[in-house]
Scaffold this active site. Structure first.
Site, mmCIF file in Angstrom:
data_model
loop_
_atom_site.group_PDB
_atom_site.id
_atom_site.type_symbol
_atom_site.label_atom_id
_atom_site.label_comp_id
_atom_site.label_asym_id
_atom_site.label_seq_id
_atom_site.Cartn_x
_atom_site.Cartn_y
_atom_site.Cartn_z
ATOM 1 N N ASN A 148 0.792 -1.238 0.000
ATOM 2 C CA ASN A 148 0.000 0.000 0.000
ATOM 3 C C ASN A 148 0.820 1.281 0.000
ATOM 4 O O ASN A 148 0.260 2.373 -0.106
ATOM 5 C CB ASN A 148 -1.008 0.018 1.172
ATOM 6 N N ASN A 206 10.545 -0.493 4.852
ATOM 7 C CA ASN A 206 9.269 -0.196 5.492
ATOM 8 C C ASN A 206 8.357 -1.360 5.120
ATOM 9 O O ASN A 206 7.846 -1.402 4.008
ATOM 10 C CB ASN A 206 8.680 1.128 4.995
ATOM 11 N N SER A 244 4.571 6.712 10.138
ATOM 12 C CA SER A 244 3.784 7.060 11.323
ATOM 13 C C SER A 244 4.451 6.494 12.571
ATOM 14 O O SER A 244 5.333 5.628 12.480
ATOM 15 C CB SER A 244 2.370 6.496 11.187
HETATM 16 O O1 CA2 Z 1 3.739 4.149 9.142
HETATM 17 C C1 CA2 Z 1 4.139 3.340 8.312
HETATM 18 O O2 CA2 Z 1 5.060 3.570 7.534
HETATM 19 C C2 CA2 Z 1 3.431 1.970 8.177
HETATM 20 O O3 CA2 Z 1 4.427 0.992 7.869
HETATM 21 C C3 CA2 Z 1 2.436 2.121 7.041
HETATM 22 C C4 CA2 Z 1 1.548 0.909 6.851
HETATM 23 C C5 CA2 Z 1 0.897 0.490 8.161
HETATM 24 O O4 CA2 Z 1 0.187 -0.713 7.983
HETATM 25 C C6 CA2 Z 1 1.925 0.301 9.263
HETATM 26 O O5 CA2 Z 1 1.254 -0.026 10.462
HETATM 27 C C7 CA2 Z 1 2.744 1.563 9.468
HETATM 28 C C8 CA2 Z 1 0.415 1.195 5.848
HETATM 29 C C9 CA2 Z 1 0.819 1.862 4.606
HETATM 30 C C10 CA2 Z 1 -0.430 2.313 3.910
HETATM 31 O O6 CA2 Z 1 -0.126 3.449 3.176
HETATM 32 C C11 CA2 Z 1 -1.165 4.176 2.699
HETATM 33 C C12 CA2 Z 1 -0.839 5.309 2.024
HETATM 34 C C13 CA2 Z 1 -1.824 6.107 1.540
HETATM 35 C C14 CA2 Z 1 -3.156 5.770 1.711
HETATM 36 C C15 CA2 Z 1 -3.480 4.620 2.385
HETATM 37 C C16 CA2 Z 1 -2.481 3.822 2.888
#
Ligand code: CA2
Length: 149
Positions: free
Chosen positions: A11, A74, A102
């Protein structure tokens, strides 16, 4: 010379398109460009890949063996679920820095645990896209120190 594999998990190709309040407004391309800029002129070669598929990420980690000096990753949501990614990291024995946009420790409880953290040199989270640059510097410093020692 130093070779670094940069891996983005599921994602993360959506960055900058949705949820800017959580993940910021930088796109994945912006992040990759800033990593390339940070590496430029320092003898660092980077291979940058994003995949939504756990097995593809495992393949990338395995293929890094013999080429990469370290991995910046990541793992996205696979952070919280994937023993396979963790096993691949242990299998190749390369230094890994785990980064997150995040602050996973300030979010839902299910994001607090990382299968990757115990096998990574460092976990850097909560700095938005700067997490990647900070992670890259930590990795470079570690690799540099190791090869001189
Ligand atoms: O904070 C981060 O980098 C994460 O690895 C991002 C993941 C999440 O599942 C982890 O807990 C923390 C999710 C990435 C999703 O990215 C998106 C970007 C734009 C819109 C929706 C999702």
């Amino acid at each position: 010379m130093m070779n670094i594999l940069v891996l983005h998990g599921p994602n993360l190709n959506m960055l900058g398109v949705r949820e800017p309040e959580v993940y910021g407004t930088d796109t994945l391309e912006d992040i990759n460009r800033s990593l390339e800029t940070a590496a430029a002129g320092r003898g660092i070669e980077m291979r940058i890949r994003q995949s939504n598929h756990e097995g593809v990420l495992v393949d990338e980690i395995q293929q890094a063996l013999g080429w990469a000096d370290g991995i910046l990753i990541n793992p996205g949501a696979y952070t919280h679920t994937s023993i396979a990614l963790r096993d691949a990291i242990v299998a190749v024995g390369l230094p890994v820095v785990e980064v997150h946009l995040s602050d996973i420790h300030a979010r839902e409880t299910f994001r607090h645990h990382s299968y990757i953290e115990p096998v990574a040199l460092r976990q850097i989270c909560g700095h938005g896209s700067d997490s990647y640059r900070l992670g890259l510097e930590a990795l470079i410093e570690h690799i540099g120190t190791g090869s001189e020692g």
